[in-house]
Design an enzyme around this catalytic site. Structure first.
Site, PDB file in Angstrom:
ATOM      1  N   HIS A  34       0.835  -1.200   0.000  1.00 41.79           N
ATOM      2  CA  HIS A  34       0.000   0.000   0.000  1.00 41.79           C
ATOM      3  C   HIS A  34       0.869   1.249   0.000  1.00 41.79           C
ATOM      4  CE1 HIS A  34       1.166  -0.757   4.122  1.00 41.79           C
ATOM      5  NE2 HIS A  34       1.043   0.558   4.323  1.00 41.79           N
ATOM      6  N   HIS A 115       5.418   6.232  -1.201  1.00 42.21           N
ATOM      7  CA  HIS A 115       6.179   5.012  -1.457  1.00 42.21           C
ATOM      8  C   HIS A 115       5.358   3.776  -1.123  1.00 42.21           C
ATOM      9  CE1 HIS A 115       6.652   5.497   2.884  1.00 42.21           C
ATOM     10  NE2 HIS A 115       6.881   4.191   2.920  1.00 42.21           N
TER      11      HIS A 115
END
EC number: 3.1.-.-
Length: 169
Positions: A34, A115
């Site tokens: 995620h 990220h």
């Protein structure tokens, strides 16, 4: 209860991330790959309906975001986390900022570095070896994400979706 707000990338990108996470991320079984939009926060059962209302309103105002993965990178020397770096596009930065507004108003604990984590809690040597290998690989990937998710943490430490919000709907 502890909540968090994330983007889940496509299955293709999740499969790439998981190919590393299985081996290098002790949180592999607790949450799928995620991109964190808002770090975990505590909200009571009485307050969660207000949070959901706020997120529904935000989702109507915001448009789907383009996720552009550019390379593998690391937070070292601060910590030994290796991640797939996402380009901090204006739409992604705006989405992150909105997750700290209204009933969720707060100051982010860290500067937002979009990220997808692929490795963490590595020894210094292991971090150096893994990062060296990954930096030689092409991480280029681009996709449009049209939803974000409010997650909550279960007693066993794993995270599950509380509600999904479609961007621009």
């Amino acid at each position: 209860m502890k909540y968090g707000i994330v983007l889940f990338p496509s299955k293709k990108l999740q499969d790439i991330a998981n190919s590393y996470r299985k081996r290098y991320d002790p949180n592999y079984a607790l949450i799928p790959p995620h991109l964190t939009l808002r770090t975990p926060f505590e909200v009571s059962e009485d307050e969660i309906s207000g949070v959901v209302r706020h997120l529904r309103e935000l989702s109507k105002e915001l448009k789907p975001v383009t996720l552009k993965i550019t390379k593998f990178s690391s937070f070292a020397p601060v910590n030994n986390v290796i991640y797939m770096k996402a380009e901090p596009t204006e739409e992604l930065m705006q989405l992150h900022e909105k997750m700290y507004s209204g009933v969720l108003e707060d100051k982010p604990e860290y500067a937002f570095v979009p990220h997808v984590t692929v490795a963490q809690k590595l020894s210094d040597d292991e971090h150096s070896d893994v990062l060296g290998t990954l930096k030689m690989r092409d991480a280029s990937h681009e996709e449009v994400i049209d939803r974000f998710h409010l997650l909550y943490q279960l007693d066993n430490g794993s995270w599950t979706v509380y509600e999904t919000f479609i961007l621009g709907a």
